[in-house]
Design a protein around this motif. Structure first.
Motif, PDB file in Angstrom:
ATOM      1  N   LYS A 130       0.848  -1.191   0.000  1.00  0.00           N
ATOM      2  CA  LYS A 130       0.000   0.000   0.000  1.00  0.00           C
ATOM      3  C   LYS A 130       0.882   1.239   0.000  1.00  0.00           C
ATOM      4  CE  LYS A 130      -4.010  -1.894   2.485  1.00  0.00           C
ATOM      5  NZ  LYS A 130      -4.893  -1.727   3.669  1.00  0.00           N
ATOM      6  N   PHE A 131       0.476   2.263  -0.709  1.00  0.00           N
ATOM      7  CA  PHE A 131       1.149   3.553  -0.667  1.00  0.00           C
ATOM      8  C   PHE A 131       0.203   4.601  -1.209  1.00  0.00           C
ATOM      9  CE2 PHE A 131       3.038   0.688  -3.875  1.00  0.00           C
ATOM     10  CZ  PHE A 131       2.451   1.185  -5.037  1.00  0.00           C
ATOM     11  N   THR A 132       0.553   5.857  -0.963  1.00  0.00           N
ATOM     12  CA  THR A 132      -0.258   6.982  -1.428  1.00  0.00           C
ATOM     13  C   THR A 132       0.369   7.572  -2.682  1.00  0.00           C
ATOM     14  OG1 THR A 132      -1.030   7.492   0.796  1.00  0.00           O
ATOM     15  CG2 THR A 132      -1.161   9.258  -0.825  1.00  0.00           C
ATOM     16  N   LEU A 133      -0.450   7.776  -3.709  1.00  0.00           N
ATOM     17  CA  LEU A 133       0.019   8.362  -4.963  1.00  0.00           C
ATOM     18  C   LEU A 133      -0.769   9.630  -5.259  1.00  0.00           C
ATOM     19  CD1 LEU A 133       0.492   5.256  -7.289  1.00  0.00           C
ATOM     20  CD2 LEU A 133       2.253   6.534  -6.057  1.00  0.00           C
ATOM     21  N   ALA A 134      -0.135  10.546  -5.972  1.00  0.00           N
ATOM     22  CA  ALA A 134      -0.742  11.832  -6.301  1.00  0.00           C
ATOM     23  C   ALA A 134      -1.977  11.650  -7.181  1.00  0.00           C
ATOM     24  CB  ALA A 134       0.276  12.721  -7.000  1.00  0.00           C
ATOM     25  N   HIS A 135      -2.978  12.499  -6.935  1.00  0.00           N
ATOM     26  CA  HIS A 135      -4.187  12.474  -7.750  1.00  0.00           C
ATOM     27  C   HIS A 135      -3.874  12.647  -9.230  1.00  0.00           C
ATOM     28  CE1 HIS A 135      -6.859  12.238  -4.402  1.00  0.00           C
ATOM     29  NE2 HIS A 135      -6.643  13.451  -3.953  1.00  0.00           N
ATOM     30  N   GLY A 136      -2.907  13.519  -9.539  1.00  0.00           N
ATOM     31  CA  GLY A 136      -2.576  13.784 -10.932  1.00  0.00           C
ATOM     32  C   GLY A 136      -2.098  12.556 -11.675  1.00  0.00           C
ATOM     33  N   VAL A 137      -1.455  11.634 -10.952  1.00  0.00           N
ATOM     34  CA  VAL A 137      -0.994  10.383 -11.559  1.00  0.00           C
ATOM     35  C   VAL A 137      -2.163   9.419 -11.724  1.00  0.00           C
ATOM     36  CG1 VAL A 137       0.531   8.394 -11.247  1.00  0.00           C
ATOM     37  CG2 VAL A 137       1.315  10.684 -10.596  1.00  0.00           C
TER      38      VAL A 137
END
Length: 382
Positions: A130-137
């Motif tokens: 699990k990890f957090t990714l930018a909305h833009g990606v």
């Protein structure tokens, strides 16, 4: 099994016409840009914007590369976005300071949201599930990574694989260093981010690279090339060849191949375009030793503190801005203030230092260098 293909195109400088022509040639060698994008798709370009600064310092991907890449995707019918999550500060400000916002505005590219994100699950990951990714990606149809070739104390070089770490918003990046102090675990996490995102294409800016105290405080070095590929591991392997570095030493190479992201073995890579040999910078200043594993336990901690490479502050160059202390990701601070004859300066507690080099990476003055203590030089001949 088909070989990975990397287009290597000479490009002497950042004249816009030269960069555009070089990228066009590279795309043509790899089957044309039409094979990579469909009209109407949202494509986000991800330059390396560690910190917004003058492009001549070679800290960031050059604006001419962003402009040419974006224009080529635009002309193939894509809607072009761009952005990055820098080490300090927001996306928009750092894009402006790096000269990228100006060319983006002129070309009609849109800034993607790299300041906010959401958590995603990746059950097939090597390590980071699990990890957090930018909305833009996450909102784009595809990501095109635009790394800058630079020496790096942790990964040996920062390239196409490591560039996706900037898809993690803001200070969340520091949490990975704290959770994964072993450099090879950290490299596996970088590969996991890539296997989730699956970059559509990679374009490396190696016209001017950074050697020495990278990725922020090193020296520009002429290499004179642009590299293009759909395989980020293979692209980094060819980049390593250009700076006379064994790709085995790039910490993301082996886990990248294990995860099916790409290959780093030269026998499995076809290099198209210009010849490699004339471009190799044989005396490029980069560490040519394997990264040591993280250690635990009293004896191992003593060995780590006495023998493994560690950040050192040049107090004469330090202006006590406190960036290194702010960026230290460990709970028990490896950095704190001390009083000297010249005022307050930062000081290390190496027993808490996890050797992530976030301090060295973000020091605005270039006052922090990575050095191997005498025991490490004797035992490991570093």
């Amino acid at each position: 099994m088909a070989k990975s293909r990397v287009a290597l195109i000479t490009c002497a400088d950042y004249t816009p016409e030269k960069v555009y022509a070089a990228l066009q040639k590279g795309f043509d060698l790899l089957g044309g840009i039409g094979s990579l994008v469909k009209p109407g798709e949202k494509i986000v370009l991800k330059p390396n914007v560690l910190i917004g600064t003058d492009p001549a310092r070679c800290v960031t991907t050059h604006p001419a590369v962003l402009r040419a890449a974006g224009q080529l995707f635009q002309r193939a019918g894509a809607e072009v976005f761009y952005g990055d999550s820098p080490a300090v500060g927001g996306c928009d400000l750092n894009l402006r300071l790096a000269g990228l916002k100006k060319v983006g505005d002129e070309a009609g590219f849109k800034v993607a949201d790299f300041d906010h994100g959401r958590e995603v699950s990746h059950p097939q990951a090597l390590l980071a599930k699990k990890f957090t990714l930018a909305h833009g990606v996450l909102e784009a149809d595809g990501l095109v990574t635009l790394p800058k070739l630079k020496a790096h104390p942790l990964a040996r070089l920062t390239g196409a694989v490591k560039n996706q770490f900037g898809c993690v918003p803001g200070l969340l990046k520091g949490q990975f260093h704290a959770k994964m102090p072993d450099p090879y675990d950290f490299a596996a996490m970088l590969v996991d981010i890539n296997t989730f995102i699956r970059p559509r294409f990679c374009i490396m800016d190696a016209v001017l690279a950074m050697e020495g105290n990278g990725p922020r405080s090193g020296q520009p070095r002429q290499v004179g090339a642009l590299l293009l590929s759909t395989d980020p591991v293979a692209l980094d392997s060819v980049a390593a060849k250009l700076i006379n570095l064994d790709p085995e030493l790039v910490t993301t190479s082996a886990p990248g191949e294990k995860a099916g992201l790409g290959t780093y073995h030269y026998e499995n890579i076809d290099i198209l375009g210009d010849a490699v040999e004339p471009l190799i910078v044989r005396d490029f200043d980069v560490v040519r030793k394997p990264m040591p594993h993280a250690v635990s336990g009293r004896l191992r901690t003593w060995i780590k503190n006495s023998g493994t490479p560690r950040p050192i502050i040049d107090l004469a160059s330090c202006n006590a801005c406190g960036t290194c202390i702010k960026m230290c990701p460990v709970g028990a601070r490896a950095l704190d203030w001390m009083q000297t004859d010249n005022g307050r300066k930062p000081k290390y507690n190496y027993s808490h230092c996890i050797r992530c080099y976030c301090c060295q990476e973000t020091c605005p003055q270039g006052a922090i260098h990575v050095r191997t203590p005498w025991l490490g030089r004797v035992v490991f001949r570093a």
